[in-house]
Design a protein around this motif. Structure first.
Motif, PDB file in Angstrom:
ATOM      1  N   LYS A  76       0.819  -1.215   0.000  1.00  0.00           N
ATOM      2  CA  LYS A  76       0.000   0.000   0.000  1.00  0.00           C
ATOM      3  C   LYS A  76       0.857   1.271   0.000  1.00  0.00           C
ATOM      4  N   SER A  77       1.863   1.288   0.868  1.00  0.00           N
ATOM      5  CA  SER A  77       2.674   2.512   0.988  1.00  0.00           C
ATOM      6  C   SER A  77       3.572   2.702  -0.234  1.00  0.00           C
ATOM      7  N   THR A  78       4.103   1.611  -0.758  1.00  0.00           N
ATOM      8  CA  THR A  78       4.938   1.686  -1.961  1.00  0.00           C
ATOM      9  C   THR A  78       4.116   2.229  -3.128  1.00  0.00           C
ATOM     10  N   ALA A  88       5.367   8.047   2.429  1.00  0.00           N
ATOM     11  CA  ALA A  88       5.138   7.026   3.455  1.00  0.00           C
ATOM     12  C   ALA A  88       6.344   6.090   3.471  1.00  0.00           C
ATOM     13  N   ILE A  89       6.769   5.672   4.649  1.00  0.00           N
ATOM     14  CA  ILE A  89       7.896   4.742   4.693  1.00  0.00           C
ATOM     15  C   ILE A  89       7.413   3.331   4.367  1.00  0.00           C
ATOM     16  N   THR A  90       8.331   2.515   3.890  1.00  0.00           N
ATOM     17  CA  THR A  90       7.983   1.143   3.492  1.00  0.00           C
ATOM     18  C   THR A  90       9.050   0.203   4.046  1.00  0.00           C
ATOM     19  N   THR A 107       4.325  -1.888   8.950  1.00  0.00           N
ATOM     20  CA  THR A 107       5.240  -0.754   8.918  1.00  0.00           C
ATOM     21  C   THR A 107       4.486   0.553   9.173  1.00  0.00           C
ATOM     22  N   THR A 108       3.377   0.723   8.439  1.00  0.00           N
ATOM     23  CA  THR A 108       2.612   1.969   8.578  1.00  0.00           C
ATOM     24  C   THR A 108       1.808   1.946   9.871  1.00  0.00           C
ATOM     25  N   ARG A 109       1.890   3.059  10.639  1.00  0.00           N
ATOM     26  CA  ARG A 109       1.193   3.087  11.923  1.00  0.00           C
ATOM     27  C   ARG A 109       0.225   4.259  12.056  1.00  0.00           C
ATOM     28  N   VAL A 164      -5.106   7.999   0.778  1.00  0.00           N
ATOM     29  CA  VAL A 164      -4.936   7.824   2.219  1.00  0.00           C
ATOM     30  C   VAL A 164      -4.393   6.418   2.439  1.00  0.00           C
ATOM     31  N   ASP A 165      -3.095   6.358   2.727  1.00  0.00           N
ATOM     32  CA  ASP A 165      -2.449   5.075   3.001  1.00  0.00           C
ATOM     33  C   ASP A 165      -2.761   4.709   4.446  1.00  0.00           C
ATOM     34  N   THR A 166      -3.166   3.463   4.665  1.00  0.00           N
ATOM     35  CA  THR A 166      -3.557   3.071   6.030  1.00  0.00           C
ATOM     36  C   THR A 166      -2.670   1.931   6.541  1.00  0.00           C
TER      37      THR A 166
HETATM   38 MG   LIG Z   1       2.474   0.721   4.743  1.00  0.00          MG
END
Ligand SMILES: [Mg+2]
Ligand SMILES: Nc1nc2c(ncn2[C@@H]2O[C@H](COP(=O)(O)OP(=O)(O)OP(=O)(O)O)[C@@H](O)[C@H]2O)c(=O)[nH]1
Length: 313
Positions: free
Chosen positions: A27-29, A40-42, A48-50, A67-69
């Motif tokens: 998702k973040s990538t 967003a970090i990956t 990873t995502t908080r 919106v990355d979740t």
């Molecule tokens: Mg993520």
């Protein structure tokens, strides 16, 4: 009337699309690939995502706010429960839901669980996004597409689209934006021209440090790491053409026994984390940085409401 005038008269659209899915689905990538910059970090570690991270895609006729979740999972800690709550609140608020399913993994109970919940959100269009298509051949991809179509049919709904993408291989990424934009409401832009995210700088800096700290650690340790930037101050007495930004940050872990792993022999690991993240931070802020990292123990913070509050959850 020329085609050009006609298209400029198309209504401007703006709105929110969230990416949901299991941890590590990509998702973040994908968010970063669509925005064209790391917002967003990956990492290869799950969860990873908080927090929700907004990334903004600008088009002449649209503004697509992604919106990355956090990855939705079976929670084992209070942090995990909080993260899942964040996802559920987010998908209730957006204009489109993008459900990310990795091409290289057969649909599992985790995916089915999420799809079932999505089936209950009747009013919002749902797009299935098959991620990491560079990892499979066309036969495997076709099987995955059929399985995903089947899944929605079993649950009594239809995907608005099923889109295979590869964020790493830059395949169909901009097509995905083309397909999401018509699902947004007519609206003037919601963010200023050129803004790629609304993440505060201090949060982005903390995340870049956490991303570097995640690299190479295993088992439970990735989950135990939290980073808080305490202070960012321009160094005094520097000539105007040679500025330096002092950043003080704490890297939190949960148990004293984890300290040695994070710091490494003779402090080498922590030093590497500092060097690596400093490069990214300098690129983000456009200024030289002096990064001062300290490792601290916040006992069992993932399970402790007070500690969670202190760490911003
Ligand atoms: Mg993520
Ligand atoms: N080969 C390949 N790997 C990918 C692709 N997209 C993501 N990955 C890898 O998959 C891993 C997880 O990616 P993330 O973007 O952090 O996944 P996520 O869904 O945001 O994960 P959480 O934040 O934990 O929920 C990383 O190692 C990525 O490099 C892709 O298109 N192709």
């Amino acid at each position: 009337m020329s085609a050009r005038t006609q298209s400029s008269e198309a209504p401007h659209r703006a709105g929110f699309a969230c990416f949901v899915g299991r941890p590590n689905a990509g998702k973040s990538t994908l968010t970063n690939a669509l925005v064209g910059q790391k917002v967003a970090i990956t990492s290869s570690r799950p969860q990873t995502t908080r927090h929700t991270v907004r990334g903004i895609v600008h088009r002449p006729d649209a503004q697509l706010i992604l919106v990355d979740t956090p990855g939705l999972h079976k929670p084992r800690t209070l942090l995990g429960e909080r993260l899942n709550d964040v996802v559920r609140t987010t998908w209730a608020e957006v204009d489109v839901i993008g459900f990310c399913l990795p091409a290289d993994q057969k649909l599992g109970p985790g995916d089915k669980f999420i799809a079932k919940e999505l089936a209950g959100i009747k009013k919002t269009p749902k797009v299935a996004i098959v991620t990491k298509t560079d990892l499979v051949d066309s036969k495997q991809l076709a099987e995955q597409l059929i399985a995903i179509d089947q899944l929605s049919k079993e649950l009594g709904f239809e995907w608005q689209e099923i889109v295979p993408v590869s964020a790493v291989g830059d395949k169909q990424v901009s097509l995905l934006a083309d397909l999401l934009i018509p699902l947004l409401p007519e609206s003037p832009p919601l963010y200023p021209e050129g803004d790629l995210t609304d993440e505060p700088e201090m949060v982005m800096v903390a995340e870049l440090i956490r991303e570097a700290a995640l690299e190479g650690v295993r088992d439970e340790l990735p989950h135990s790491i939290a980073v808080v930037v305490e202070e960012m101050l321009p160094r005094e007495d520097r000539p105007a053409d040679k500025p330096l930004l002092d950043i003080h940050a704490n890297v939190y872990i949960e148990r004293p026994s984890q300290k040695g792993i994070i710091i490494g022999p003779k402090g080498q690991r922590l030093k590497d984390v500092g060097t690596k993240s400093r490069k990214h931070i300098e690129a983000l802020l456009g200024t030289p940085v002096f990064l001062d990292l300290h490792v601290k123990v916040a006992k069992d913070w993932q399970r402790d409401p007070k500690q969670l509050r202190k760490l911003g959850f």
